[in-house]
Design a protein around this motif. Structure first.
Motif, PDB file in Angstrom:
ATOM      1  N   LYS A 184       0.817  -1.215   0.000  1.00  0.00           N
ATOM      2  CA  LYS A 184       0.000   0.000   0.000  1.00  0.00           C
ATOM      3  C   LYS A 184       0.847   1.260   0.000  1.00  0.00           C
ATOM      4  O   LYS A 184       2.032   1.242   0.322  1.00  0.00           O
ATOM      5  CB  LYS A 184      -0.929   0.019   1.212  1.00  0.00           C
ATOM      6  N   TYR A 205       0.337   5.295   1.388  1.00  0.00           N
ATOM      7  CA  TYR A 205      -0.451   6.221   2.188  1.00  0.00           C
ATOM      8  C   TYR A 205       0.025   7.639   1.886  1.00  0.00           C
ATOM      9  O   TYR A 205       1.224   7.913   1.940  1.00  0.00           O
ATOM     10  CB  TYR A 205      -0.279   5.938   3.683  1.00  0.00           C
ATOM     11  N   ARG A 224      -0.837  11.679   2.940  1.00  0.00           N
ATOM     12  CA  ARG A 224      -1.586  12.629   3.764  1.00  0.00           C
ATOM     13  C   ARG A 224      -1.571  13.983   3.070  1.00  0.00           C
ATOM     14  O   ARG A 224      -0.518  14.466   2.650  1.00  0.00           O
ATOM     15  CB  ARG A 224      -0.975  12.752   5.142  1.00  0.00           C
ATOM     16  N   ARG A 247      -6.475  14.494   5.699  1.00  0.00           N
ATOM     17  CA  ARG A 247      -6.926  13.186   5.212  1.00  0.00           C
ATOM     18  C   ARG A 247      -5.738  12.364   4.751  1.00  0.00           C
ATOM     19  O   ARG A 247      -4.807  12.885   4.150  1.00  0.00           O
ATOM     20  CB  ARG A 247      -7.869  13.351   4.037  1.00  0.00           C
ATOM     21  N   GLU A 248      -5.835  11.078   5.008  1.00  0.00           N
ATOM     22  CA  GLU A 248      -4.804  10.175   4.532  1.00  0.00           C
ATOM     23  C   GLU A 248      -5.444   9.262   3.495  1.00  0.00           C
ATOM     24  O   GLU A 248      -6.311   8.456   3.824  1.00  0.00           O
ATOM     25  CB  GLU A 248      -4.205   9.387   5.689  1.00  0.00           C
ATOM     26  N   VAL A 262      -5.427   6.232   0.748  1.00  0.00           N
ATOM     27  CA  VAL A 262      -4.787   4.923   0.652  1.00  0.00           C
ATOM     28  C   VAL A 262      -4.893   4.432  -0.785  1.00  0.00           C
ATOM     29  O   VAL A 262      -5.962   4.473  -1.398  1.00  0.00           O
ATOM     30  CB  VAL A 262      -5.452   3.901   1.604  1.00  0.00           C
ATOM     31  N   VAL A 306     -10.096   6.360   2.066  1.00  0.00           N
ATOM     32  CA  VAL A 306      -9.522   7.305   3.020  1.00  0.00           C
ATOM     33  C   VAL A 306      -9.287   6.583   4.334  1.00  0.00           C
ATOM     34  O   VAL A 306     -10.163   5.870   4.834  1.00  0.00           O
ATOM     35  CB  VAL A 306     -10.474   8.511   3.240  1.00  0.00           C
ATOM     36  N   ASP A 307      -8.120   6.763   4.898  1.00  0.00           N
ATOM     37  CA  ASP A 307      -7.779   6.180   6.199  1.00  0.00           C
ATOM     38  C   ASP A 307      -7.961   7.272   7.236  1.00  0.00           C
ATOM     39  O   ASP A 307      -7.272   8.272   7.221  1.00  0.00           O
ATOM     40  CB  ASP A 307      -6.335   5.684   6.197  1.00  0.00           C
TER      41      ASP A 307
END
Length: 143
Positions: A118, A120, A122, A128-129, A131, A141-142
């Protein structure tokens, strides 16, 4: 007893040196140096530290970067309340860069982490993070 302690200290020094510690920027892997010269030209490396499987670098503007032992980008984080350089998207998969540019055209990127499967990212200001999979396909979104 004193001689034994001194001899023991001298014997384990090379082991400690191999385990990690500060390195000169020139001793970073070639790929890491190429990334730094391309993305951070004019920003000298303040410190470079070798850990077991990674190199951690601090650039003058406060950006922290982690490279694999081969020099591949693993993690990069801008100083608090700052964004990474706009051209940082060149280090992202094409699909991920296109998604970010289309969905969040006014947002900068403050953090990127690459794992085996993956990615990531930000966004600055929003927090917002996003993915992505390793190929750049948006996953969500994580929070």
């Amino acid at each position: 007893m004193k001689k034994f302690i001194v001899a023991l200290a001298i014997a384990i020094m090379p082991v400690i040196a191999l385990a990690g510690g500060f390195v000169s920027p020139e001793d970073l892997p070639k790929a890491a140096n190429e990334f730094l010269s391309k993305q951070y030209a004019g920003q000298p490396v303040i410190s470079a530290n070798r850990q077991c499987r990674n190199y951690e670098v601090l650039v003058k503007n406060g950006t922290r970067i982690k490279f694999s032992r081969k020099g591949e980008l693993r993690e990069i984080e801008a100083r608090r309340l700052q964004s990474l350089p706009r051209n940082i998207t060149s280090s992202l998969p094409e699909k991920a860069a296109a998604y970010i540019k289309g969905a969040y055209p006014m947002s900068g990127i403050s953090y990127i982490e690459k794992t085996r499967s993956k990615l990531y990212v930000r966004l600055s200001g929003i927090g917002r993070e996003l993915v992505f999979d390793k190929d750049g396909k948006y996953l969500g979104v994580d929070m």
